[in-house]
Structure formats: C-alpha cells, structure tokens
Design an enzyme around this catalytic site. Sequence first.
Site, mmCIF file in Angstrom:
data_model
loop_
_atom_site.group_PDB
_atom_site.id
_atom_site.type_symbol
_atom_site.label_atom_id
_atom_site.label_comp_id
_atom_site.label_asym_id
_atom_site.label_seq_id
_atom_site.Cartn_x
_atom_site.Cartn_y
_atom_site.Cartn_z
ATOM 1 N N ARG A 21 0.846 -1.184 0.000
ATOM 2 C CA ARG A 21 0.000 0.000 0.000
ATOM 3 C C ARG A 21 0.888 1.243 0.000
ATOM 4 O O ARG A 21 1.704 1.445 0.908
ATOM 5 C CB ARG A 21 -0.927 0.008 1.231
ATOM 6 C CG ARG A 21 -2.019 -1.056 1.173
ATOM 7 C CD ARG A 21 -3.038 -0.733 0.094
ATOM 8 N NE ARG A 21 -4.104 -1.740 -0.003
ATOM 9 C CZ ARG A 21 -4.154 -2.679 -0.929
ATOM 10 N NH1 ARG A 21 -3.177 -2.763 -1.832
ATOM 11 N NH2 ARG A 21 -5.161 -3.538 -0.961
ATOM 12 N N ALA A 79 -6.337 28.019 5.638
ATOM 13 C CA ALA A 79 -5.929 26.681 6.060
ATOM 14 C C ALA A 79 -4.418 26.576 6.033
ATOM 15 O O ALA A 79 -3.732 27.363 5.373
ATOM 16 C CB ALA A 79 -6.555 25.618 5.151
ATOM 17 N N LEU A 130 -0.804 23.796 7.387
ATOM 18 C CA LEU A 130 -0.283 22.569 7.968
ATOM 19 C C LEU A 130 -0.043 22.711 9.466
ATOM 20 O O LEU A 130 0.156 23.813 9.984
ATOM 21 C CB LEU A 130 1.041 22.196 7.292
ATOM 22 C CG LEU A 130 1.013 21.934 5.790
ATOM 23 C CD1 LEU A 130 2.428 21.670 5.299
ATOM 24 C CD2 LEU A 130 0.109 20.768 5.455
ATOM 25 N N GLU A 184 -3.097 30.707 11.109
ATOM 26 C CA GLU A 184 -3.436 30.746 9.686
ATOM 27 C C GLU A 184 -4.425 31.873 9.380
ATOM 28 O O GLU A 184 -4.310 32.543 8.352
ATOM 29 C CB GLU A 184 -4.018 29.403 9.249
ATOM 30 C CG GLU A 184 -3.025 28.252 9.269
ATOM 31 C CD GLU A 184 -1.820 28.480 8.377
ATOM 32 O OE1 GLU A 184 -1.969 29.157 7.332
ATOM 33 O OE2 GLU A 184 -0.737 27.974 8.710
ATOM 34 N N GLU A 200 -3.131 34.602 6.719
ATOM 35 C CA GLU A 200 -3.751 34.625 5.400
ATOM 36 C C GLU A 200 -4.791 35.730 5.246
ATOM 37 O O GLU A 200 -5.024 36.200 4.132
ATOM 38 C CB GLU A 200 -4.381 33.270 5.086
ATOM 39 C CG GLU A 200 -3.358 32.146 4.975
ATOM 40 C CD GLU A 200 -3.937 30.878 4.378
ATOM 41 O OE1 GLU A 200 -5.157 30.821 4.153
ATOM 42 O OE2 GLU A 200 -3.157 29.936 4.139
ATOM 43 N N PRO A 214 -8.395 9.175 2.546
ATOM 44 C CA PRO A 214 -7.861 8.049 3.315
ATOM 45 C C PRO A 214 -7.393 6.859 2.491
ATOM 46 O O PRO A 214 -6.693 5.992 3.016
ATOM 47 C CB PRO A 214 -9.024 7.664 4.227
ATOM 48 C CG PRO A 214 -10.250 8.167 3.527
ATOM 49 C CD PRO A 214 -9.813 9.430 2.843
ATOM 50 N N GLY A 215 -7.743 6.811 1.231
ATOM 51 C CA GLY A 215 -7.259 5.720 0.393
ATOM 52 C C GLY A 215 -5.829 5.910 -0.068
ATOM 53 O O GLY A 215 -5.181 4.950 -0.502
ATOM 54 N N GLU A 258 -3.505 12.234 5.782
ATOM 55 C CA GLU A 258 -3.802 13.571 6.285
ATOM 56 C C GLU A 258 -5.073 13.586 7.124
ATOM 57 O O GLU A 258 -6.114 13.081 6.721
ATOM 58 C CB GLU A 258 -3.974 14.567 5.134
ATOM 59 C CG GLU A 258 -4.296 15.970 5.629
ATOM 60 C CD GLU A 258 -4.550 16.971 4.503
ATOM 61 O OE1 GLU A 258 -4.658 18.170 4.804
ATOM 62 O OE2 GLU A 258 -4.633 16.542 3.337
#
Length: 210
Positions: free
Chosen positions: A43, A82, A84, A99, A103, A121-122, A126
């Site tokens: 995976r 947004a 990290l 943020e 911004e 999620p695949g 994150e």
Amino acid sequence: MGSSIKDTAETWQVTASETPFVGNKTSARTDVVVMPDGSTVKRDYQVHPGSVAVLALDEQDRVLVINQYRHPVRHRLWEIPAGLLDIPGENPLHAAQRELYEEAHVKAEDWRVLTDVFTSPGGCDEALRIFLARELSDVEGERFEVSEEEADMELARVPLDELVRGVLAGELHNTCLTVGVLALVAARAGEGVGALRAADAAWPARPFEV
C-alpha cells in the site's frame, strides 16, 4: 444519545515499510500489509503532518474566503484559510489562529470545532480539523509577508448561502470549503452551533497538549 455508527481506530499488521521519497512537508511510504486471509499487499500513501482550516463567519453571515492557484489540479480555487500543523503535537487551535492571521489578517473571539475529516484516506494519512470562528475583527499592525502562490491571493467575504449553492452546483471544489460550509448548514439545521465541540476538543488523529 450518540450515534451507533462511528469510525473506529484499527491497525493491521505491517511486515515491511520503506519511504522512497521525502519532501519538504510530506513524504511517500510503501507498507507491506497483512490482509485478513493472511496474504500480503503493498500500500503506497502520502505521509502528511495534518492540517487545520478556519470557516470564519462575520456578523452578516458571510464567510471569509481566499482565491489561490493550486498547481496539482491546475485551478484557481476559492478556499477558506488553512495550513499545515508545522510542529508535531501542536495545538490545532493555535495553528488555526495563526493561519487566520497570516492569510487574512483577522482574529476571532469565538472558536468551535466544526468537524474532523480524513481528506483522502485511500492514499494519504492527512487528518484535517475545520474550525468555526466568529466575532471577527481586523488585526492591528503590519500584514504578514506572503510569498510564492500566497502572494497572488485574493480575499473576499461571500454569503454562506452563495457558497452552498456553488458547492452543490459543482462550481466550488476545495475540500476545506465544501466540507466546512455544508457542516455549518447541517449544524444549524440540527442542534445549533452551540452544540458544536469546544475549540480544544480531543483529536485522536493528531493528539496535542491543551
């Protein structure tokens, strides 16, 4: 009474793991995972530090949005502020406040957790926390210096209803914006924003110190 339908943490056995690529903020990993029948498969996924987003709502029911170029999808997207989680274990509320300041040069007095999601999620680990911020006011002092794509950003305040229409019409595509505005509408239609979780609510996907 809480819902009986909820996601649960689970870890399948990994017999080998390698990281063929390490970037500035994220990396790519390949795990060999044992399946329920005993077989193994590889995976590949992106390793991500996690992120936060802010749906900032003013007294006129307008949402603060940003228009920014996103190179991977070759689009200029309307988004909400947004960023990290740059520091492992960082309090997500502090990151969201940063943020919003950087911004949009705005601060908020009322903060709540709107929703938590896994963005893809695949193929990516994150975890994203979206906050609802209200009672907005401009920040005094110099604007935060921006560069690269952020130097070309456009700021606007758009009525919430207009954003909902754009999402459902397929005209707005950013994950943080689409999930945020629809979650807010759902919260209002349900128990109200007063029932939303506190801004420092636990986040098992990205544990932090309060």
